[in-house]
Design a protein around this motif. Structure first.
Motif, short mmCIF file in Angstrom:
data_model
loop_
_atom_site.label_atom_id
_atom_site.label_comp_id
_atom_site.label_asym_id
_atom_site.label_seq_id
_atom_site.Cartn_x
_atom_site.Cartn_y
_atom_site.Cartn_z
N PHE A 167 0.82 -1.21 0.00
CA PHE A 167 0.00 0.00 0.00
C PHE A 167 0.86 1.27 0.00
CE2 PHE A 167 -3.31 -2.76 2.12
CZ PHE A 167 -4.19 -2.74 1.05
N GLY A 168 1.93 1.22 0.79
CA GLY A 168 2.72 2.43 0.99
C GLY A 168 3.73 2.73 -0.08
N ASN A 169 4.23 1.68 -0.75
CA ASN A 169 5.27 1.90 -1.74
C ASN A 169 5.14 0.89 -2.89
OD1 ASN A 169 7.60 3.00 -2.93
ND2 ASN A 169 8.95 1.56 -1.84
N PRO A 170 4.02 0.93 -3.60
CA PRO A 170 3.84 -0.02 -4.71
C PRO A 170 4.90 0.16 -5.77
CG PRO A 170 2.17 1.72 -4.78
CD PRO A 170 2.89 1.88 -3.49
N GLN A 171 5.38 -0.97 -6.30
CA GLN A 171 6.50 -0.93 -7.23
C GLN A 171 6.07 -0.82 -8.68
OE1 GLN A 171 9.84 -0.85 -6.01
NE2 GLN A 171 8.50 -0.41 -4.27
N SER A 172 4.87 -1.27 -8.99
CA SER A 172 4.42 -1.26 -10.39
C SER A 172 3.54 -0.04 -10.65
CB SER A 172 3.64 -2.53 -10.70
OG SER A 172 2.41 -2.55 -9.99
N GLU A 173 3.57 0.44 -11.87
CA GLU A 173 2.73 1.56 -12.26
C GLU A 173 1.26 1.19 -12.15
OE1 GLU A 173 1.42 5.11 -13.12
OE2 GLU A 173 3.57 4.64 -12.88
N ARG A 174 0.91 -0.07 -12.47
CA ARG A 174 -0.49 -0.51 -12.41
C ARG A 174 -1.00 -0.44 -10.97
NH1 ARG A 174 -4.81 -0.32 -12.36
NH2 ARG A 174 -6.47 -1.66 -13.17
N ALA A 175 -0.20 -0.92 -10.01
CA ALA A 175 -0.62 -0.88 -8.61
C ALA A 175 -0.71 0.56 -8.11
CB ALA A 175 0.35 -1.68 -7.75
N ARG A 176 0.23 1.41 -8.51
CA ARG A 176 0.19 2.82 -8.08
C ARG A 176 -1.08 3.49 -8.58
NH1 ARG A 176 5.89 2.52 -8.95
NH2 ARG A 176 5.67 3.24 -11.11
N ALA A 177 -1.45 3.22 -9.81
CA ALA A 177 -2.67 3.81 -10.36
C ALA A 177 -3.92 3.31 -9.64
CB ALA A 177 -2.76 3.50 -11.86
N PHE A 178 -3.94 2.01 -9.33
CA PHE A 178 -5.10 1.42 -8.64
C PHE A 178 -5.27 2.04 -7.24
CE2 PHE A 178 -6.83 -1.88 -5.80
CZ PHE A 178 -8.03 -2.14 -6.44
N PHE A 179 -4.18 2.09 -6.48
CA PHE A 179 -4.27 2.60 -5.12
C PHE A 179 -4.54 4.10 -5.10
CE2 PHE A 179 -1.43 -1.17 -4.10
CZ PHE A 179 -2.49 -1.92 -3.63
N ALA A 180 -4.06 4.82 -6.10
CA ALA A 180 -4.33 6.26 -6.16
C ALA A 180 -5.83 6.53 -6.28
CB ALA A 180 -3.59 6.87 -7.34
N ARG A 181 -6.55 5.61 -6.92
CA ARG A 181 -8.00 5.79 -7.10
C ARG A 181 -8.80 5.41 -5.87
NH1 ARG A 181 -7.36 3.07 -11.92
NH2 ARG A 181 -8.62 1.36 -11.10
N ILE A 182 -8.36 4.37 -5.15
CA ILE A 182 -9.22 3.82 -4.11
C ILE A 182 -8.82 4.23 -2.70
CG2 ILE A 182 -9.75 1.81 -5.54
CD1 ILE A 182 -7.97 0.18 -3.62
#
Length: 254
Positions: free
Chosen positions: A238-253
């Protein structure tokens, strides 16, 4: 070397020409609580159903407690289990669904004892005693004679959890157990799940409840497009996602 409670190596699932799971490598240790998170259609529920052999994998290797799911090994060969053998193996894996799946014509108590009596051939008196203990554990001791139509969604889901526990499983699978509930009922189900985690139950939870994943789970697995994109402790994922896909997902939710 200890055997993982769940081990997946190169697991694939194809339906017609559509690849649902694309080479899943993953494991869960005994006593571990792991959440599967990610967008809808990422393969989370399909993977969970493969673990319980409700869905058959197309390729790869999948084992629970050291035994191949749906197969038995003789020498260097794997042989597919019969439906009866699969049912016996499945009895040791509890599964709680999004939509409760209680028998509407049975009381809460009858729903819970059905599996132990019919599948495990337990004496009815013994099954009833444990069912009452489980109803008390999930906070519904006074509801043993109630039918599903007389229970709230949260109460029905707690009965469903008690029903799964009645089979004395070594692994519990939860497929979005709170997504069909009104918001004010979510907490009562999550509290039961937190209690199971505290008792050391091995659990895999498909969930959109990020607070539960962050607070209770040992690890979080982020899935997207049929793949495990990131797996790690909640603080890291949650705090430091390594992939761009995960960063985009967590930024939304988040």
């Amino acid at each position: 070397m200890s055997v993982h409670m769940v081990e997946a190596r190169g697991v694939e699932k194809r339906i017609r020409q559509l690849d649902i799971l694309k080479g899943i490598d993953f494991h869960v240790d005994r006593g571990e609580v792991v959440s599967l998170i990610g967008p809808s259609g990422s393969g989370k529920s399909t993977f969970l159903r493969c673990i319980n052999h409700l869905t058959k994998i197309s390729a790869g290797y999948l084992a629970v407690d050291g035994e191949a799911v749906g197969y038995r090994r003789e020498g260097n060969k794997l042989y597919e289990l019969s439906d009866a053998e699969i049912a016996i193996n499945r009895a040791s894996i509890g599964m709680v669904f999004q939509r409760f799946n209680l028998f509407g014509h049975m009381t809460a108590l009858q729903n819970i004892i059905e599996g132990p009596v019919q599948v495990k051939r337990e004496p009815a008196a013994q099954a009833r005693e444990r069912a009452r203990q489980l109803l008390d554990r999930v906070g519904l001791a006074e509801k043993e004679g109630a039918y599903p139509s007389e229970l709230s969604g949260g109460q029905q889901q707690r009965v469903a959890i008690a029903r799964a526990l009645a089979m004395q499983p070594k692994l519990m699978l939860f497929d979005e157990p709170t997504s069909a509930l009104d918001p004010e009922l979510v907490g009562e189900v999550l509290d039961v799940m937190k209690g199971l985690a505290a008792d050391g139950m091995t659990m895999i939870v498909v969930t959109h409840e990020m607070g539960f994943a962050r607070e209770i789970c040992d690890r979080v697995a982020f899935m997207d497009d049929g793949r495990m994109v990131e797996v790690g402790p909640p603080a890291e994922v949650f705090g430091n996602p390594q992939s761009e896909r995960a960063r985009a997902f967590f930024a939304r939710i988040l």
